[in-house]
Motif scaffolding. Structure first.
Motif, PDB file in Angstrom:
ATOM      1  N   ASP A 131       1.407   6.562   7.920  1.00 44.40           N
ATOM      2  CA  ASP A 131       2.184   6.518   6.571  1.00 44.40           C
ATOM      3  C   ASP A 131       2.366   5.385   6.058  1.00 44.40           C
ATOM      4  OD1 ASP A 131       2.439   9.212   7.056  1.00 44.40           O
ATOM      5  OD2 ASP A 131       4.364   9.073   8.123  1.00 44.40           O
ATOM      6  N   THR A 132       2.260   4.073   6.740  1.00 39.68           N
ATOM      7  CA  THR A 132       2.467   2.889   6.361  1.00 39.68           C
ATOM      8  C   THR A 132       1.059   2.610   5.368  1.00 39.68           C
ATOM      9  OG1 THR A 132       3.469   1.986   8.012  1.00 39.68           O
ATOM     10  CG2 THR A 132       2.392   0.263   6.649  1.00 39.68           C
ATOM     11  N   ALA A 138      -0.968   3.986  -2.096  1.00 41.49           N
ATOM     12  CA  ALA A 138      -0.277   4.398  -3.340  1.00 41.49           C
ATOM     13  C   ALA A 138       0.129   3.369  -4.366  1.00 41.49           C
ATOM     14  CB  ALA A 138       1.163   5.595  -2.843  1.00 41.49           C
ATOM     15  N   ARG A 139       0.542   2.242  -3.573  1.00 40.88           N
ATOM     16  CA  ARG A 139       1.324   1.018  -4.377  1.00 40.88           C
ATOM     17  C   ARG A 139       0.084   0.501  -5.051  1.00 40.88           C
ATOM     18  NH1 ARG A 139       3.546  -1.189  -0.858  1.00 40.88           N
ATOM     19  NH2 ARG A 139       1.888  -2.436   0.302  1.00 40.88           N
ATOM     20  N   VAL A 140      -1.310   0.465  -4.592  1.00 37.61           N
ATOM     21  CA  VAL A 140      -2.363  -0.011  -5.135  1.00 37.61           C
ATOM     22  C   VAL A 140      -3.037   0.986  -6.332  1.00 37.61           C
ATOM     23  CG1 VAL A 140      -4.860  -1.016  -4.787  1.00 37.61           C
ATOM     24  CG2 VAL A 140      -2.922  -1.735  -3.216  1.00 37.61           C
ATOM     25  N   THR A 147       1.990  12.055  -4.142  1.00 40.30           N
ATOM     26  CA  THR A 147       0.724  12.454  -4.798  1.00 40.30           C
ATOM     27  C   THR A 147      -0.423  12.805  -3.929  1.00 40.30           C
ATOM     28  OG1 THR A 147       1.586  11.467  -6.984  1.00 40.30           O
ATOM     29  CG2 THR A 147      -0.922  12.215  -6.781  1.00 40.30           C
ATOM     30  N   ILE A 148      -0.357  11.939  -2.876  1.00 41.65           N
ATOM     31  CA  ILE A 148      -1.462  11.707  -1.980  1.00 41.65           C
ATOM     32  C   ILE A 148      -1.188  12.581  -0.741  1.00 41.65           C
ATOM     33  CG2 ILE A 148      -2.563  10.006  -0.209  1.00 41.65           C
ATOM     34  CD1 ILE A 148      -1.490   7.975  -1.955  1.00 41.65           C
TER      35      ILE A 148
END
Length: 280
Positions: A131-132, A138-140, A147-148
């Motif tokens: 999850d990390t 997601a941030r990049v 959404t993922i």
């Protein structure tokens, strides 16, 4: 010694202006590594250099470069090299070709049909990510974590990080933090991010490739990544059968429509990449 000659086919074409350009240098035995890298930088695309094999049991040897460094394997450049050699009548007339590459021996099946060039890939090794890692991705990619879906590092010849998105629209609308892709790929120990989404037909997927330190931000067609994706889908039970043809469309947002065929057989643990080439 014959002088090197360059051809520029587009590989995995699926429409006008499509495919991934692949500079192919024949008779490259006299070229140094520095010259190969310089020529690749000048062209700006992943390139293949065709050399005499080191073993008499094999038919040819290939080296691969992106503008920033040498690579161990490049699927579309391999198919492009075989297609050029076939078109000019220099391909050995054997049922199965044996090709030396830095990643190991690759076998190929070639016939006269336009799409009938297939190359082998090792069966994929898949590691589901945490999850990390998902939060970092997601941030990049600059999207919401929700959404993922499925995320994993998948490896055939090289490691790719496959990232499932909920829709093709989510995929096509991606606007990544380009400067952050390289550091994230290094953290994930991968050679590129490969977000994908299911298409409107069984075994059809759409994808984009954001490579790590290649000299360009996005790739129009990536055979190795498509093979890694197909193996990951098979091992995550996302496909409805043990074997079949996975079709991966790429390059759509770049105006270079491409389609990569990946035939997999999970029981036999075999994987073959195929696609159409054109010479612009």
């Amino acid at each position: 010694m014959t002088s090197p000659t360059m051809y520029l086919p587009s590989v995995f074409t699926a429409g006008s202006g499509g495919g991934n350009p692949a500079p192919i240098w024949l008779d490259a035995d006299s070229m140094s590594s520095a010259l190969m890298l310089a020529e690749t930088k000048a062209q700006g695309f992943e390139s293949a250099y065709v050399l005499r094999p080191e073993s008499s049991e094999n038919h040819l040897r290939l080296r691969f470069f992106v503008p920033e460094h040498e690579m161990s394997m490049c699927g579309h450049a391999t198919i492009g090299a075989l297609w050029i050699l076939r078109e000019i009548g220099r391909l050995p007339r054997v049922e199965v070709l044996r090709i030396e590459t830095p990643s190991g021996l690759v076998t190929a099946k070639v016939s006269r049909a336009p799409e009938a060039i297939s190359i082998s890939q090792p069966w994929g090794e898949v590691q589901v990510l945490s999850d990390t890692n998902l939060q970092d991705i997601a941030r990049v990619l600059q999207i919401a974590p929700g959404t993922i879906g499925f995320v994993a590092n998948a490896k055939t010849s090289r490691v790719k990080t496959v990232v499932e998105l909920k829709s093709v629209a989510d995929l096509q609308n991606l606007k990544p933090d380009w400067a952050a892709i390289g550091p994230l790929c290094q953290k994930l120990e991968t050679t590129g991010l490969y977000p994908f989404a299911k298409g409107d037909a069984p075994w059809l997927f759409h994808a984009r490739q954001f490579p790590n330190n290649s000299g360009y931000p996005e790739d129009a067609a990536t055979g190795i990544a498509a093979a890694a994706l197909a193996c990951a889908l098979s091992q995550s039970s996302s496909l409805l059968a043990d074997s079949g043809l996975v079709r991966v469309r790429q390059g759509e947002t770049m105006g270079r429509p491409s389609e990569i065929g990946v035939y997999i057989n999970a029981s036999e643990k075999t994987c073959w990449i195929s696609g159409i080439c054109t010479l612009d």
